[in-house]
Scaffold this active site. Structure first.
Site, PDB file in Angstrom:
ATOM      1  N   GLU A  32       2.796 -12.113   1.224  1.00 17.46           N
ATOM      2  CA  GLU A  32       3.429 -13.389   1.559  1.00 17.46           C
ATOM      3  C   GLU A  32       4.789 -13.155   2.207  1.00 17.46           C
ATOM      4  OE1 GLU A  32       3.030 -16.480  -1.430  1.00 17.46           O
ATOM      5  OE2 GLU A  32       5.128 -17.009  -1.126  1.00 17.46           O
ATOM      6  N   TYR A  64       6.299 -22.432   3.495  1.00 17.00           N
ATOM      7  CA  TYR A  64       6.721 -23.671   4.147  1.00 17.00           C
ATOM      8  C   TYR A  64       7.938 -24.168   3.388  1.00 17.00           C
ATOM      9  CZ  TYR A  64       5.346 -28.021   6.639  1.00 17.00           C
ATOM     10  OH  TYR A  64       5.245 -29.092   7.489  1.00 17.00           O
ATOM     11  N   HIS A  92       1.165 -21.860   4.610  1.00 15.97           N
ATOM     12  CA  HIS A  92       1.456 -22.720   3.461  1.00 15.97           C
ATOM     13  C   HIS A  92       1.750 -24.127   3.999  1.00 15.97           C
ATOM     14  CE1 HIS A  92       2.639 -19.446   0.359  1.00 15.97           C
ATOM     15  NE2 HIS A  92       1.957 -18.886   1.337  1.00 15.97           N
ATOM     16  N   ARG A 122       1.815 -28.800  -3.541  1.00 15.01           N
ATOM     17  CA  ARG A 122       2.518 -30.075  -3.653  1.00 15.01           C
ATOM     18  C   ARG A 122       3.914 -29.939  -3.070  1.00 15.01           C
ATOM     19  NH1 ARG A 122       5.029 -32.004  -9.233  1.00 15.01           N
ATOM     20  NH2 ARG A 122       6.657 -30.652  -8.382  1.00 15.01           N
ATOM     21  N   TYR A 162      -0.067 -21.293 -12.643  1.00 19.94           N
ATOM     22  CA  TYR A 162       1.149 -21.017 -13.417  1.00 19.94           C
ATOM     23  C   TYR A 162       0.841 -20.411 -14.785  1.00 19.94           C
ATOM     24  CZ  TYR A 162       2.868 -23.802  -9.631  1.00 19.94           C
ATOM     25  OH  TYR A 162       3.150 -24.238  -8.360  1.00 19.94           O
ATOM     26  N   HIS A 166       3.513 -24.863 -15.409  1.00 23.18           N
ATOM     27  CA  HIS A 166       4.444 -25.472 -14.454  1.00 23.18           C
ATOM     28  C   HIS A 166       5.469 -26.341 -15.200  1.00 23.18           C
ATOM     29  CE1 HIS A 166       5.982 -28.097 -11.303  1.00 23.18           C
ATOM     30  NE2 HIS A 166       5.588 -27.171 -10.448  1.00 23.18           N
ATOM     31  N   ASP A 175      -1.958 -28.534 -17.408  1.00 27.38           N
ATOM     32  CA  ASP A 175      -1.780 -27.657 -16.251  1.00 27.38           C
ATOM     33  C   ASP A 175      -3.116 -27.034 -15.829  1.00 27.38           C
ATOM     34  OD1 ASP A 175       0.253 -27.012 -14.517  1.00 27.38           O
ATOM     35  OD2 ASP A 175       0.685 -25.086 -15.466  1.00 27.38           O
ATOM     36  N   ASN A 178      -5.234 -29.575 -14.186  1.00 27.46           N
ATOM     37  CA  ASN A 178      -4.786 -29.746 -12.797  1.00 27.46           C
ATOM     38  C   ASN A 178      -5.318 -28.620 -11.906  1.00 27.46           C
ATOM     39  OD1 ASN A 178      -3.065 -31.008 -10.707  1.00 27.46           O
ATOM     40  ND2 ASN A 178      -1.992 -29.058 -10.821  1.00 27.46           N
ATOM     41  N   GLN A 193       2.101 -17.934  -9.876  1.00 22.39           N
ATOM     42  CA  GLN A 193       3.555 -17.767  -9.867  1.00 22.39           C
ATOM     43  C   GLN A 193       3.855 -16.365 -10.374  1.00 22.39           C
ATOM     44  OE1 GLN A 193       6.358 -18.241  -8.633  1.00 22.39           O
ATOM     45  NE2 GLN A 193       6.465 -20.426  -9.117  1.00 22.39           N
TER      46      GLN A 193
HETATM   47  C1  FAD Z   1       1.654 -18.798  -4.643  1.00 20.59           C
HETATM   48  C2  FAD Z   1       2.691 -19.892  -4.471  1.00 20.59           C
HETATM   49  C3  FAD Z   1       3.137 -20.235  -3.206  1.00 20.59           C
HETATM   50  C4  FAD Z   1       4.084 -21.247  -3.011  1.00 20.59           C
HETATM   51  N1  FAD Z   1       4.500 -21.542  -1.744  1.00 20.59           N
HETATM   52  C5  FAD Z   1       5.371 -22.573  -1.539  1.00 20.59           C
HETATM   53  C6  FAD Z   1       5.790 -22.945  -0.212  1.00 20.59           C
HETATM   54  O1  FAD Z   1       5.389 -22.327   0.780  1.00 20.59           O
HETATM   55  N2  FAD Z   1       6.642 -23.990  -0.088  1.00 20.59           N
HETATM   56  C7  FAD Z   1       7.102 -24.700  -1.160  1.00 20.59           C
HETATM   57  O2  FAD Z   1       7.869 -25.651  -0.966  1.00 20.59           O
HETATM   58  N3  FAD Z   1       6.728 -24.374  -2.422  1.00 20.59           N
HETATM   59  C8  FAD Z   1       5.876 -23.335  -2.650  1.00 20.59           C
HETATM   60  N4  FAD Z   1       5.495 -23.010  -3.932  1.00 20.59           N
HETATM   61  C9  FAD Z   1       6.070 -23.763  -5.064  1.00 20.59           C
HETATM   62  C10 FAD Z   1       5.298 -25.076  -5.370  1.00 20.59           C
HETATM   63  O3  FAD Z   1       5.391 -25.971  -4.297  1.00 20.59           O
HETATM   64  C11 FAD Z   1       5.915 -25.672  -6.632  1.00 20.59           C
HETATM   65  O4  FAD Z   1       5.647 -24.851  -7.737  1.00 20.59           O
HETATM   66  C12 FAD Z   1       5.577 -27.122  -6.911  1.00 20.59           C
HETATM   67  O5  FAD Z   1       6.440 -27.585  -7.943  1.00 20.59           O
HETATM   68  C13 FAD Z   1       4.154 -27.352  -7.420  1.00 20.59           C
HETATM   69  O6  FAD Z   1       3.245 -27.200  -6.427  1.00 20.59           O
HETATM   70  P1  FAD Z   1       1.666 -27.171  -6.788  1.00 20.59           P
HETATM   71  O7  FAD Z   1       0.944 -27.067  -5.531  1.00 20.59           O
HETATM   72  O8  FAD Z   1       1.412 -26.193  -7.848  1.00 20.59           O
HETATM   73  O9  FAD Z   1       1.526 -28.653  -7.402  1.00 20.59           O
HETATM   74  P2  FAD Z   1       0.334 -29.393  -8.141  1.00 20.59           P
HETATM   75  O10 FAD Z   1      -0.779 -28.476  -8.436  1.00 20.59           O
HETATM   76  O11 FAD Z   1       0.030 -30.645  -7.409  1.00 20.59           O
HETATM   77  O12 FAD Z   1       0.984 -29.821  -9.532  1.00 20.59           O
HETATM   78  C14 FAD Z   1       2.251 -29.479 -10.000  1.00 20.59           C
HETATM   79  C15 FAD Z   1       2.435 -29.967 -11.437  1.00 20.59           C
HETATM   80  O13 FAD Z   1       2.308 -31.354 -11.534  1.00 20.59           O
HETATM   81  C16 FAD Z   1       1.283 -31.684 -12.455  1.00 20.59           C
HETATM   82  N5  FAD Z   1       0.434 -32.726 -11.849  1.00 20.59           N
HETATM   83  C17 FAD Z   1      -0.051 -32.744 -10.585  1.00 20.59           C
HETATM   84  N6  FAD Z   1      -0.796 -33.855 -10.407  1.00 20.59           N
HETATM   85  C18 FAD Z   1      -0.750 -34.532 -11.545  1.00 20.59           C
HETATM   86  C19 FAD Z   1      -1.307 -35.761 -11.975  1.00 20.59           C
HETATM   87  N7  FAD Z   1      -2.053 -36.529 -11.178  1.00 20.59           N
HETATM   88  N8  FAD Z   1      -1.051 -36.172 -13.226  1.00 20.59           N
HETATM   89  C20 FAD Z   1      -0.300 -35.414 -14.050  1.00 20.59           C
HETATM   90  N9  FAD Z   1       0.252 -34.238 -13.701  1.00 20.59           N
HETATM   91  C21 FAD Z   1       0.030 -33.810 -12.477  1.00 20.59           C
HETATM   92  C22 FAD Z   1       0.461 -30.441 -12.645  1.00 20.59           C
HETATM   93  O14 FAD Z   1      -0.074 -30.314 -13.935  1.00 20.59           O
HETATM   94  C23 FAD Z   1       1.429 -29.374 -12.405  1.00 20.59           C
HETATM   95  O15 FAD Z   1       2.071 -29.084 -13.577  1.00 20.59           O
HETATM   96  C24 FAD Z   1       4.585 -21.959  -4.143  1.00 20.59           C
HETATM   97  C25 FAD Z   1       4.150 -21.605  -5.428  1.00 20.59           C
HETATM   98  C26 FAD Z   1       3.218 -20.573  -5.616  1.00 20.59           C
HETATM   99  C27 FAD Z   1       2.795 -20.199  -7.004  1.00 20.59           C
END
Ligand code: FAD
Length: 306
Positions: A32, A64, A92, A122, A162, A166, A175, A178, A193
């Site tokens: 990455e 991103y 991303h 997200r 995570y 998370h 989590d 999700n 993570q």
């Molecule tokens: C490998 C990797 C790459 C990453 N790359 C980037 C990047 O390029 N740019 C960037 O800005 N960030 C990046 N991140 C960080 C990431 O954007 C953050 O960790 C963010 O807070 C969560 O994103 P997610 O896609 O895991 O979210 P999601 O999977 O949508 O969820 C995040 C949290 O919210 C909760 N949740 C989601 N939907 C619901 C629902 N409907 N009801 C209740 N709870 C819910 C989930 O349980 C989870 O705890 C990266 C993280 C990792 C591990």
């Protein structure tokens, strides 16, 4: 999950012989990068991609920035990887501060340019104190984004997972639910993570399996470049820093080369233990520097492909 006979033999071997002896190099890796801010950083990124390319990565990905702040730079870096290398590129993409139409337009452009893999996230609120709220008219979370992307084209999709839960999640089960929703929506793999204890990953892998998650879960490996930076990042994302680690980096702030050796040793040993526990896929957070990741891959037996 109880260990297989092969895994038990492998664990035994890890105890009896020098830690890295005789590994066949049967691992698959991905790397990455983050989009560079300056021309000089762009050069460093490019040299890193070229250094790591002979290790035949499954893919390399480009992050991103929060709120799409690096949209153009991410795009440019991904475009160059597609154009000038044979490595599959993954872009991303996040939901933050953009409507569905805006996110869809970015994804369509990627597809037209030959990018077939999105790391669907997200994202976080640009102001960490306010907490995440979906953009009006935007995708709500990563699972929602995946569903949207799959309507555009049959992208390969990776997502985040995570091992230490998370920070926004009420508990481990929520989590995992999700994560399962993300696989059900069409993800092919989850990248974790970063974490610093192999047991943390094994425990998570077991719990994910018990929650009915069958998709690939790849450990995200963060070699420590700067201990202070890792402490800061760990605080934000909830990664525990083991007590022994601070002592190992103590006194090395002004000694970058010694620090790199220590860092490679720690990360390689963790990967070796993951390997002994059956892990064969690794994702490296390179921070745009190739040498640490290269050294760790080398110790795990990986050699450049002809
Ligand atoms: C490998 C990797 C790459 C990453 N790359 C980037 C990047 O390029 N740019 C960037 O800005 N960030 C990046 N991140 C960080 C990431 O954007 C953050 O960790 C963010 O807070 C969560 O994103 P997610 O896609 O895991 O979210 P999601 O999977 O949508 O969820 C995040 C949290 O919210 C909760 N949740 C989601 N939907 C619901 C629902 N409907 N009801 C209740 N709870 C819910 C989930 O349980 C989870 O705890 C990266 C993280 C990792 C591990």
């Amino acid at each position: 999950m109880s260990p297989t006979l092969d895994q038990m033999r492998e664990a035994q071997r890890a105890l009896e012989s020098p830690l890295f002896s005789g590994l066949p190099g049967d691992i698959e890796v991905s790397f990455e990068f983050f989009p560079p801010k300056t021309e000089k950083m762009g050069e460093t990124l490019w040299q890193s991609v070229q250094t790591l390319e002979p290790l035949d990565p499954r893919f390399v990905s480009v992050t991103y920035g929060a709120g799409g702040s690096t949209r153009e730079r991410t795009h440019e870096a991904v475009r160059r990887i597609v154009r000038d290398t044979a490595i599959p590129a993954a872009a991303h993409l996040t939901c933050v501060q953009a409507t569905k139409e805006e996110v869809d337009a970015v994804a369509r452009e990627y597809w037209e340019e030959g990018v077939r893999h999105i790391v669907a996230l997200r994202g976080d609120a640009p102001d960490a104190d306010t907490g995440y709220a979906p953009h009006p008219g935007g995708y709500e979370n990563a699972a929602d984004l995946i569903a949207g992307l799959k309507k555009i084209a049959d992208f390969e999709i990776s997502v985040a997972a995570y091992p230490e839960v998370h920070p926004d999640s009420p508990d481990r089960q929520a989590d995992l639910d999700n994560l399962k929703r993300k696989f059900d929506a069409g993800a092919t793999r989850a990248i974790t993570q970063f974490f610093f204890e192999p047991e943390c990953f094994f425990d998570f892998r077991d719990k994910a399996a018990a929650a009915g998650i069958e998709g690939e879960i790849v450990p995200g490996i963060m070699p420590v470049m700067s201990f202070a930076a890792v402490q800061r990042m760990s605080g934000l994302c909830g990664t525990a820093i083991p007590d022994w680690m601070e002592g190992l980096f103590d006194g090395l702030d002004e000694r970058p080369e010694a620090r790199q050796l220590v860092s490679a040793t720690i990360a390689a040993e963790m990967c070796r233990r993951l390997y002994a526990g059956g892990v064969r896929q690794f994702h490296f957070y390179t921070l745009n520097r190739a040498e640490l990741s290269y050294a760790i891959c080398h110790m795990l037996g990986l050699r450049p492909k002809a």
